[in-house]
Motif scaffolding. Structure first.
Motif, PDB file in Angstrom:
ATOM      1  N   GLN A 259       0.682  -1.226   0.049  1.00 13.18           N
ATOM      2  CA  GLN A 259      -0.049   0.178  -0.055  1.00 13.18           C
ATOM      3  C   GLN A 259       0.831   1.312   0.191  1.00 13.18           C
ATOM      4  OE1 GLN A 259      -2.389   1.132   3.578  1.00 13.18           O
ATOM      5  NE2 GLN A 259      -4.078   0.702   2.406  1.00 13.18           N
TER       6      GLN A 259
ATOM      7  N   TYR B  23      14.133   5.329   3.041  1.00 11.71           N
ATOM      8  CA  TYR B  23      14.725   5.815   4.400  1.00 11.71           C
ATOM      9  C   TYR B  23      16.381   5.751   3.848  1.00 11.71           C
ATOM     10  CZ  TYR B  23      11.078   4.777   7.585  1.00 11.71           C
ATOM     11  OH  TYR B  23       9.765   4.961   8.233  1.00 11.71           O
TER      12      TYR B  23
ATOM     13  N   GLN C 182      20.065   5.252   5.930  1.00  9.60           N
ATOM     14  CA  GLN C 182      20.747   4.776   7.097  1.00  9.60           C
ATOM     15  C   GLN C 182      22.114   5.121   6.932  1.00  9.60           C
ATOM     16  OE1 GLN C 182      20.366   0.540   7.822  1.00  9.60           O
ATOM     17  NE2 GLN C 182      20.627   0.966  10.036  1.00  9.60           N
TER      18      GLN C 182
ATOM     19  N   ARG D 274      26.142   2.215  11.192  1.00  9.79           N
ATOM     20  CA  ARG D 274      25.772   2.068  12.580  1.00  9.79           C
ATOM     21  C   ARG D 274      24.865   2.923  13.264  1.00  9.79           C
ATOM     22  NH1 ARG D 274      30.355  -1.448  13.688  1.00  9.79           N
ATOM     23  NH2 ARG D 274      30.236  -1.320  15.876  1.00  9.79           N
ATOM     24  N   LYS D 275      23.923   3.390  12.390  1.00  9.17           N
ATOM     25  CA  LYS D 275      22.820   4.527  12.791  1.00  9.17           C
ATOM     26  C   LYS D 275      21.577   3.571  12.518  1.00  9.17           C
ATOM     27  CE  LYS D 275      25.465   7.769  14.091  1.00  9.17           C
ATOM     28  NZ  LYS D 275      25.724   8.364  15.666  1.00  9.17           N
ATOM     29  N   GLU D 276      20.582   4.324  13.155  1.00  6.72           N
ATOM     30  CA  GLU D 276      18.955   3.830  12.868  1.00  6.72           C
ATOM     31  C   GLU D 276      18.519   4.430  11.627  1.00  6.72           C
ATOM     32  OE1 GLU D 276      19.734   6.202  14.863  1.00  6.72           O
ATOM     33  OE2 GLU D 276      18.433   7.660  14.928  1.00  6.72           O
ATOM     34  N   PRO D 277      17.703   3.900  10.813  1.00  9.82           N
ATOM     35  CA  PRO D 277      17.294   4.534   9.489  1.00  9.82           C
ATOM     36  C   PRO D 277      16.266   5.621   9.932  1.00  9.82           C
ATOM     37  CG  PRO D 277      15.851   2.456  10.192  1.00  9.82           C
ATOM     38  CD  PRO D 277      17.147   2.565  10.976  1.00  9.82           C
TER      39      PRO D 277
ATOM     40  N   LEU E  86      13.719   8.460   7.986  1.00  8.08           N
ATOM     41  CA  LEU E  86      12.661   8.485   6.698  1.00  8.08           C
ATOM     42  C   LEU E  86      13.147   9.739   5.878  1.00  8.08           C
ATOM     43  CD1 LEU E  86      10.082   7.814   5.348  1.00  8.08           C
ATOM     44  CD2 LEU E  86       8.945   9.799   6.783  1.00  8.08           C
TER      45      LEU E  86
ATOM     46  N   ARG F 159       5.130  -0.804   2.977  1.00 14.33           N
ATOM     47  CA  ARG F 159       3.982  -1.326   3.910  1.00 14.33           C
ATOM     48  C   ARG F 159       2.988  -1.989   3.212  1.00 14.33           C
ATOM     49  NH1 ARG F 159       2.983   3.254   8.235  1.00 14.33           N
ATOM     50  NH2 ARG F 159       2.218   4.247   6.500  1.00 14.33           N
TER      51      ARG F 159
ATOM     52  N   ASN G 168       0.453  -1.821  10.044  1.00 11.50           N
ATOM     53  CA  ASN G 168       1.556  -1.094  10.032  1.00 11.50           C
ATOM     54  C   ASN G 168       2.927  -1.587  10.098  1.00 11.50           C
ATOM     55  OD1 ASN G 168       2.430   1.660   9.827  1.00 11.50           O
ATOM     56  ND2 ASN G 168       2.500   1.975  12.077  1.00 11.50           N
ATOM     57  N   LYS G 169       2.966  -2.807   9.626  1.00  7.61           N
ATOM     58  CA  LYS G 169       4.111  -3.444   9.358  1.00  7.61           C
ATOM     59  C   LYS G 169       4.958  -3.018   7.819  1.00  7.61           C
ATOM     60  CE  LYS G 169       5.515  -8.190   8.200  1.00  7.61           C
ATOM     61  NZ  LYS G 169       5.394  -9.684   8.244  1.00  7.61           N
ATOM     62  N   LEU G 170       6.369  -2.876   8.420  1.00 12.25           N
ATOM     63  CA  LEU G 170       7.078  -2.396   7.201  1.00 12.25           C
ATOM     64  C   LEU G 170       8.220  -3.355   6.811  1.00 12.25           C
ATOM     65  CD1 LEU G 170       8.043   1.233   8.826  1.00 12.25           C
ATOM     66  CD2 LEU G 170       6.502   0.739   6.990  1.00 12.25           C
TER      67      LEU G 170
ATOM     68  N   PHE H 126      11.669  -3.973   4.798  1.00  8.15           N
ATOM     69  CA  PHE H 126      12.812  -3.344   4.515  1.00  8.15           C
ATOM     70  C   PHE H 126      13.430  -4.173   3.251  1.00  8.15           C
ATOM     71  CE2 PHE H 126      13.528   0.212   7.341  1.00  8.15           C
ATOM     72  CZ  PHE H 126      12.544   0.033   8.089  1.00  8.15           C
ATOM     73  N   GLY H 127      13.944  -3.315   2.253  1.00  4.97           N
ATOM     74  CA  GLY H 127      15.026  -3.847   1.309  1.00  4.97           C
ATOM     75  C   GLY H 127      16.341  -3.781   1.993  1.00  4.97           C
ATOM     76  N   GLY H 128      17.211  -4.632   1.233  1.00  2.80           N
ATOM     77  CA  GLY H 128      18.659  -4.805   2.032  1.00  2.80           C
ATOM     78  C   GLY H 128      19.313  -3.372   1.807  1.00  2.80           C
TER      79      GLY H 128
END
Lengths: 117, 110
Positions: free
Chosen positions: B31, B36, B38, B41-44, B46, B91, B96-98, B100-102
Motif C-alpha cells: 500500500q 529511508y 541509513q 551503525r545508525k538507525e534508519p 525517513l 508497507r 503498520n508492518k514495514l 525493508f529492502g537490503g
C-alpha cells in the motif's frame, strides 16, 4: 519528528547471560512498538510487534521464549534476549507508532548493538 | 524471492553528478512506499514517502510504478553528505508492518 530512545546503546555480554533493552517514546504515547534486528550488511528484519497491554506478535522464525517482549506502558517497551549466544550478536532497533493502523509513521530509536562473547 | 529487493551497490558517484536506483517489491497488495536513509551503525531515518504520481523533495525525486512493482530514487547534484545506504521500505495493506529492502549503498566522492 517524535523522539524514541533506546538503552543501552551498546552492550557486551558473556554467552548464556540475559540482556534487557529498553525502548522509550519520549514525547508521544506509543500504542504500538516494533522490534527489528539487523545483521551486518543485511536489512532490518522485523522480529515482533507489540501493542501496549497485550502480548507481542512474533514474526515467523523468531522464538518468543528467547526474545521476551514487554510493553507495559504507552511509553516503554522492553526486549530481553534470554541466554544470549554469539549468533544473537546484532543491531537491535525499536520503532514506535502512536497507532497500529496503516498510515502512521514509525519513529526509530538509535539502536542497541549487542555483542555476545 | 525476497519481498523487497535492491541492488546493494555500491554506487560510486562523483560529487555533483546524478545517481538513480530502483527497488522491486513482490506483493502487489503493498500500500505505501518509502525511502529511508541509513548511515553506518545508525538507525534508519525517513527520507521521503513515495506517491503514485511521483514526488520531489529538493534534490531527491521518487517514482512509483505499480504495474511493474518498482520504485525509484534519483539524487541530483550529489553532495558528499549524501553518502549512505538507501533503504526501500514497503508497507502492506493491513496494519503498520514495514518490510525493508537490503539497501543500496551510495558513495559520493570529490
Amino acid at each position: 519528528g517524535a523522539v524514541v530512545s533506546q538503552h543501552p546503546s551498546r552492550v557486551i555480554c558473556k554467552s548464556g547471560t540475559s540482556v534487557k533493552i529498553e525502548c522509550r517514546s519520549l514525547d508521544f504515547q506509543a500504542t504500538t512498538m516494533f522490534w527489528y534486528r539487523q545483521f551486518p550488511k543485511q536489512s532490518l528484519m522485523l522480529m515482533a510487534t507489540s501493542n501496549e497491554g497485550s502480548k507481542a506478535t512474533y514474526e515467523q522464525g523468531v522464538e518468543k521464549d528467547k526474545f521476551l517482549i514487554n510493553h507495559a506502558s504507552l511509553t516503554l517497551s522492553t526486549l530481553t534476549v534470554t541466554s544470549a549466544h554469539p549468533e544473537d550478536s546484532s543491531f537491535y532497533i525499536c520503532s514506535a507508532s502512536n497507532s497500529g493502523g496503516a498510515g502512521n509513521e514509525q519513529f526509530f530509536g538509535p539502536g542497541t548493538r549487542l555483542t555476545v562473547l | 524471492r525476497k519481498e523487497v529487493e535492491q541492488d546493494p551497490g555500491p554506487f560510486n558517484v562523483p560529487e555533483g553528478a546524478t545517481v538513480a536506483f530502483n527497488c522491486t517489491y513482490s506483493n502487489s497488495a503493498s500500500q505505501s512506499f518509502f525511502w529511508y536513509r541509513q548511515d553506518c551503525r545508525k538507525e534508519p531515518k525517513l527520507l521521503m514517502s513515495v506517491y503514485s504520481s511521483g514526488n520531489e523533495d529538493g534534490r531527491f525525486t521518487a517514482q512509483l510504478n505499480r504495474a511493474s512493482q518498482y520504485i525509484s530514487l534519483l539524487i541530483r547534484d550529489s553532495k558528499l553528505s549524501d553518502s549512505a545506504t538507501y533503504l526501500c521500505v514497503v508497507r502492506q495493506a493491513a496494519g503498520n508492518k514495514l518490510t525493508f529492502g537490503g539497501g543500496t549503498r551510495v558513495l559520493v566522492k570529490p
